[in-house]
Write a protein that holds these residues in place. Structure first.
Motif, short mmCIF file in Angstrom:
data_model
loop_
_atom_site.label_atom_id
_atom_site.label_comp_id
_atom_site.label_asym_id
_atom_site.label_seq_id
_atom_site.Cartn_x
_atom_site.Cartn_y
_atom_site.Cartn_z
N VAL A 188 38.68 39.24 45.18
CA VAL A 188 39.89 39.54 45.21
C VAL A 188 40.38 39.54 43.66
CG1 VAL A 188 40.50 38.27 47.20
CG2 VAL A 188 40.47 37.03 44.90
N HIS A 189 41.02 40.91 43.18
CA HIS A 189 41.68 40.98 42.00
C HIS A 189 43.07 40.48 41.87
CE1 HIS A 189 43.54 43.22 38.85
NE2 HIS A 189 42.41 43.10 37.98
N ARG A 190 43.16 39.47 40.74
CA ARG A 190 44.44 38.81 40.53
C ARG A 190 45.26 39.38 39.59
NH1 ARG A 190 43.36 32.51 40.16
NH2 ARG A 190 41.95 33.65 38.60
N PRO A 191 46.04 40.21 39.81
CA PRO A 191 46.72 41.12 38.44
C PRO A 191 47.36 40.12 37.31
CG PRO A 191 48.02 41.35 40.30
CD PRO A 191 46.80 40.70 40.81
N ARG A 192 47.71 38.96 37.74
CA ARG A 192 48.40 38.03 36.80
C ARG A 192 47.19 37.49 35.68
NH1 ARG A 192 50.58 31.76 38.30
NH2 ARG A 192 51.15 31.26 36.11
N TYR A 193 46.19 37.40 36.05
CA TYR A 193 44.89 37.12 35.29
C TYR A 193 43.93 38.28 34.95
CZ TYR A 193 46.54 32.48 36.82
OH TYR A 193 47.24 31.61 37.18
N ASP A 194 44.29 39.41 35.36
CA ASP A 194 43.16 40.46 35.57
C ASP A 194 41.76 40.07 35.52
OD1 ASP A 194 42.50 43.20 35.25
OD2 ASP A 194 42.38 43.33 33.30
N ASP A 195 41.48 39.28 36.89
CA ASP A 195 40.22 38.88 36.93
C ASP A 195 39.68 38.97 38.29
OD1 ASP A 195 41.64 37.14 38.41
OD2 ASP A 195 40.46 35.35 37.48
N TRP A 196 38.49 38.97 38.71
CA TRP A 196 37.81 39.15 39.77
C TRP A 196 37.39 37.86 40.43
CZ3 TRP A 196 38.29 43.32 43.01
CH2 TRP A 196 38.78 44.44 42.25
#
Length: 140
Positions: free
Chosen positions: A32-40
């Motif tokens: 999953v990509h979390r835009p808040r942290y820009d992480d996978w």
């Protein structure tokens, strides 16, 4: 228990979500990509009051990926600091069954990758360790 007490750990649960590839029957891992942290990462989230960890893991997988799943073997827990508080996350291997992803503010993308590609895409070393644990043991 006071869940806002900074001395107490934040309790969370999640899963390393997997399926058989529709193309070659190889293993695929959902990230999953979390835009808040820009992480996978792997799907995970905080336990709700009076929620057990397995229920939270199933709920978080559904909320973040749109997938129903069957929890399998437990994976090593992760312990780290998040926003100045200790965070304890319990994980399971989880076989995807049915569902479809819908983007949200929390998770804007889900990708299915073979294990080697997933390992390279993951942002945190602790998430790579979870993938390694899944690959080293029985997935279901």
């Amino acid at each position: 228990m006071d869940t806002d007490d900074p001395a107490l750990p934040v309790l969370a649960a999640g899963a390393v979500l997997w399926r058989r590839s529709p193309f070659d029957d190889g293993l695929e891992i959902a990230l999953v990509h979390r835009p808040r942290y820009d992480d996978w990462s792997h799907p995970k989230g905080k336990l709700k009051p009076d929620e057990d960890a397995t229920s939270a893991a199933l709920r978080e997988v559904k909320e973040e990926t749109g997938m129903d799943c069957v929890l399998g073997s437990p994976l090593p827990p992760a312990r780290y600091m998040a926003n100045g508080r200790p965070k304890h996350v319990r994980y399971w291997a989880a076989r995807a069954t049915t569902g479809a992803f819908t983007p949200s503010r929390e998770v804007d993308r889900v990708i299915w990758l073979p294990p080697t590609a997933a390992r390279h895409r993951l942002t945190q070393d602790r998430d790579r360790e979870l993938l390694d644990a899944l690959l080293a043991g029985p997935a279901s």
